[in-house]
Design a protein around this motif. Structure first.
Motif, PDB file in Angstrom:
ATOM      1  N   PHE A  29       0.823  -1.203   0.000  1.00 49.87           N
ATOM      2  CA  PHE A  29       0.000   0.000   0.000  1.00 49.87           C
ATOM      3  C   PHE A  29       0.862   1.260   0.000  1.00 49.87           C
ATOM      4  CE2 PHE A  29      -3.188  -2.831   2.326  1.00 49.87           C
ATOM      5  CZ  PHE A  29      -3.720  -3.270   1.139  1.00 49.87           C
ATOM      6  N   THR A  30       2.041   1.180   0.569  1.00 46.27           N
ATOM      7  CA  THR A  30       2.933   2.339   0.593  1.00 46.27           C
ATOM      8  C   THR A  30       3.576   2.569  -0.768  1.00 46.27           C
ATOM      9  OG1 THR A  30       3.416   1.930   2.920  1.00 46.27           O
ATOM     10  CG2 THR A  30       4.947   3.351   1.717  1.00 46.27           C
ATOM     11  N   HIS A  31       4.098   1.496  -1.382  1.00 44.44           N
ATOM     12  CA  HIS A  31       4.870   1.623  -2.614  1.00 44.44           C
ATOM     13  C   HIS A  31       4.079   1.307  -3.877  1.00 44.44           C
ATOM     14  CE1 HIS A  31       8.383   2.171  -0.143  1.00 44.44           C
ATOM     15  NE2 HIS A  31       8.121   1.053   0.488  1.00 44.44           N
ATOM     16  N   ARG A  32       2.862   0.794  -3.742  1.00 46.53           N
ATOM     17  CA  ARG A  32       1.982   0.439  -4.857  1.00 46.53           C
ATOM     18  C   ARG A  32       2.451  -0.793  -5.626  1.00 46.53           C
ATOM     19  NH1 ARG A  32       0.204   4.589  -2.594  1.00 46.53           N
ATOM     20  NH2 ARG A  32      -1.042   6.206  -3.574  1.00 46.53           N
ATOM     21  N   SER A  33       3.696  -1.240  -5.429  1.00 49.61           N
ATOM     22  CA  SER A  33       4.231  -2.398  -6.129  1.00 49.61           C
ATOM     23  C   SER A  33       5.431  -2.910  -5.344  1.00 49.61           C
ATOM     24  CB  SER A  33       4.645  -1.994  -7.537  1.00 49.61           C
ATOM     25  OG  SER A  33       5.295  -3.061  -8.171  1.00 49.61           O
ATOM     26  N   ILE A  34       5.493  -4.234  -5.127  1.00 53.59           N
ATOM     27  CA  ILE A  34       6.641  -4.806  -4.429  1.00 53.59           C
ATOM     28  C   ILE A  34       7.083  -6.076  -5.142  1.00 53.59           C
ATOM     29  CG2 ILE A  34       6.134  -3.843  -2.151  1.00 53.59           C
ATOM     30  CD1 ILE A  34       4.910  -6.518  -1.370  1.00 53.59           C
ATOM     31  N   LYS A  35       8.340  -6.399  -4.972  1.00 54.46           N
ATOM     32  CA  LYS A  35       8.899  -7.612  -5.549  1.00 54.46           C
ATOM     33  C   LYS A  35       9.145  -8.592  -4.417  1.00 54.46           C
ATOM     34  CE  LYS A  35      12.717  -9.187  -8.447  1.00 54.46           C
ATOM     35  NZ  LYS A  35      13.950  -8.759  -9.144  1.00 54.46           N
ATOM     36  N   THR A  36       8.584  -9.785  -4.529  1.00 52.20           N
ATOM     37  CA  THR A  36       8.714 -10.805  -3.492  1.00 52.20           C
ATOM     38  C   THR A  36       8.663 -12.169  -4.164  1.00 52.20           C
ATOM     39  OG1 THR A  36       7.817 -11.581  -1.380  1.00 52.20           O
ATOM     40  CG2 THR A  36       6.234 -10.808  -3.012  1.00 52.20           C
TER      41      THR A  36
END
Length: 181
Positions: A29-36
């Protein structure tokens, strides 16, 4: 609430998994996109979508339920004030998972999970009845109607007019999107 999975948890026990997913959701929600990893992204998706659904409701009880999961007031505020209005017209599918290959160190399959914030475009229903009736319902322009060319039927001309109207609508949508940027 979705049924808890059986078998091994992400990173340890159920409490650790709950905290891990809450932190991933806060980062999303903070970055709008994450890599995991793919597994974490697949486990995060139902939680994130449920929290966004609560945010769309927007009432105090929904805010407190989201706050009980995430725990960070700033992230909850961003979710309710910025993300929820962007997905207000969307009925689901708030996240998108894209596979991006394997991690260099341990060869773990990686994925990018991102919020789908594009506006929803309603699908145009195309049937033979609406294609013929649509041009007849439009107001008559100042120009006289052209006679069909040789070998061209009225249905062909109506389909060409409908295609022209659809392309004009698509141009307007693109212009609006460019204006928003």
């Amino acid at each position: 609430m979705p049924k808890p999975t059986k078998g091994p948890r992400l990173g340890g026990g159920p409490a650790h998994e709950r905290l891990l997913l809450a932190n991933l959701a806060a980062a999303l929600f903070t970055h709008r996109s994450i890599k995991t990893t793919e597994t974490k992204a697949k486990r995060l998706r139902p939680l994130a979508e449920r929290l966004i659904t609560f945010a769309k409701r927007g009432d105090l009880h929904a805010r407190r339920r989201v706050l009980s999961v995430i725990g960070d007031r700033e992230v909850v505020h961003v979710l309710f004030t910025e993300i929820a209005p962007l997905v207000a017209d969307r009925e689901g599918g708030y996240t998108r998972i894209t596979k991006v290959g394997n991690r260099k160190g341990d060869n773990a399959p990686m994925a990018v999970i991102e919020l789908v914030l594009e506006p929803v475009t309603p699908k145009v229903k195309s049937s033979k009845k609406s294609a013929v009736a649509a041009p007849a319902a439009e107001p008559v322009a100042d120009e006289p109607a052209e006679a069909p060319a040789e070998g061209e039927t009225a249905a062909d001309q109506a389909a060409a007019e409908e295609a022209a109207v659809a392309s004009e609508q698509a141009d307007e949508v693109v212009a609006e999107e460019n204006a928003e940027k």
